[in-house]
Design a protein around this motif. Sequence first.
Motif, mmCIF file in Angstrom:
data_model
loop_
_atom_site.group_PDB
_atom_site.id
_atom_site.type_symbol
_atom_site.label_atom_id
_atom_site.label_comp_id
_atom_site.label_asym_id
_atom_site.label_seq_id
_atom_site.Cartn_x
_atom_site.Cartn_y
_atom_site.Cartn_z
ATOM 1 N N ALA A 11 0.879 -1.023 -0.091
ATOM 2 C CA ALA A 11 -0.103 0.084 -0.023
ATOM 3 C C ALA A 11 0.751 1.279 -0.305
ATOM 4 C CB ALA A 11 -0.959 0.062 1.257
ATOM 5 N N LEU A 12 2.012 1.047 0.693
ATOM 6 C CA LEU A 12 2.665 2.619 0.573
ATOM 7 C C LEU A 12 3.447 2.946 -0.862
ATOM 8 C CD1 LEU A 12 5.000 2.250 3.948
ATOM 9 C CD2 LEU A 12 3.120 3.463 3.551
ATOM 10 N N GLU A 83 -0.611 -5.603 9.322
ATOM 11 C CA GLU A 83 -1.193 -5.487 8.273
ATOM 12 C C GLU A 83 -1.142 -3.766 7.810
ATOM 13 O OE1 GLU A 83 -3.681 -5.972 4.909
ATOM 14 O OE2 GLU A 83 -3.186 -7.374 6.272
ATOM 15 N N CYS A 84 -0.901 -3.100 8.501
ATOM 16 C CA CYS A 84 -0.789 -1.545 8.067
ATOM 17 C C CYS A 84 0.318 -0.811 9.062
ATOM 18 C CB CYS A 84 -2.183 -0.722 8.409
ATOM 19 S SG CYS A 84 -2.647 -0.521 9.898
ATOM 20 N N GLY A 85 1.094 -1.530 9.467
ATOM 21 C CA GLY A 85 2.382 -0.909 10.257
ATOM 22 C C GLY A 85 3.650 -1.070 9.588
ATOM 23 N N THR A 105 2.241 4.326 10.265
ATOM 24 C CA THR A 105 0.980 3.541 10.165
ATOM 25 C C THR A 105 0.063 4.039 8.973
ATOM 26 O OG1 THR A 105 0.845 3.217 12.710
ATOM 27 C CG2 THR A 105 -1.052 2.427 11.101
ATOM 28 N N CYS A 106 -0.230 3.021 8.276
ATOM 29 C CA CYS A 106 -0.992 3.620 7.017
ATOM 30 C C CYS A 106 -2.304 2.934 6.997
ATOM 31 C CB CYS A 106 -0.497 2.956 5.570
ATOM 32 S SG CYS A 106 -1.363 3.456 4.101
#
Length: 132
Positions: A11-12, A83-85, A105-106
């Motif tokens: 995602a990033l 998951e998002c970190g 964090t995203c």
Amino acid sequence: MSIGSFAQVDALERNLWYNEEKNAKIKIYKAADGKFYGKIVWLRDPYDDYGKPKLNPFCADKARCNEPLLGMVILKGFKKDGECGYGDGTIYDPRNGKTYSCKMTCKNGVLDVRGYIGFSLFGKTTVWTKVE
């Protein structure tokens, strides 16, 4: 070749990110070492008053003093954490020339970027947003 054989893009990596002031865009990418890095790919004002690329103004590390801000790697060595970190990385702040431990964090189109010294409890979080 099946679709499953292509590497998944994190995602990033799918977006460019505005810093909190929206005067820079940062591209985050996964390097060959499997860690995430981020570099400045756009500046609102990339040139100084003489038409030359802006340089690192407050460099504590003399080796970085003549490094242009545009193209500078400011995020280094992040590992995916859940998951998002993203953790175990560092962020370089060209405004003061200091490097801080950092975690990110995203979620929901924003990236919480927390720089700190020692413990993350004693730090500052800035919010980066996706470039649309």
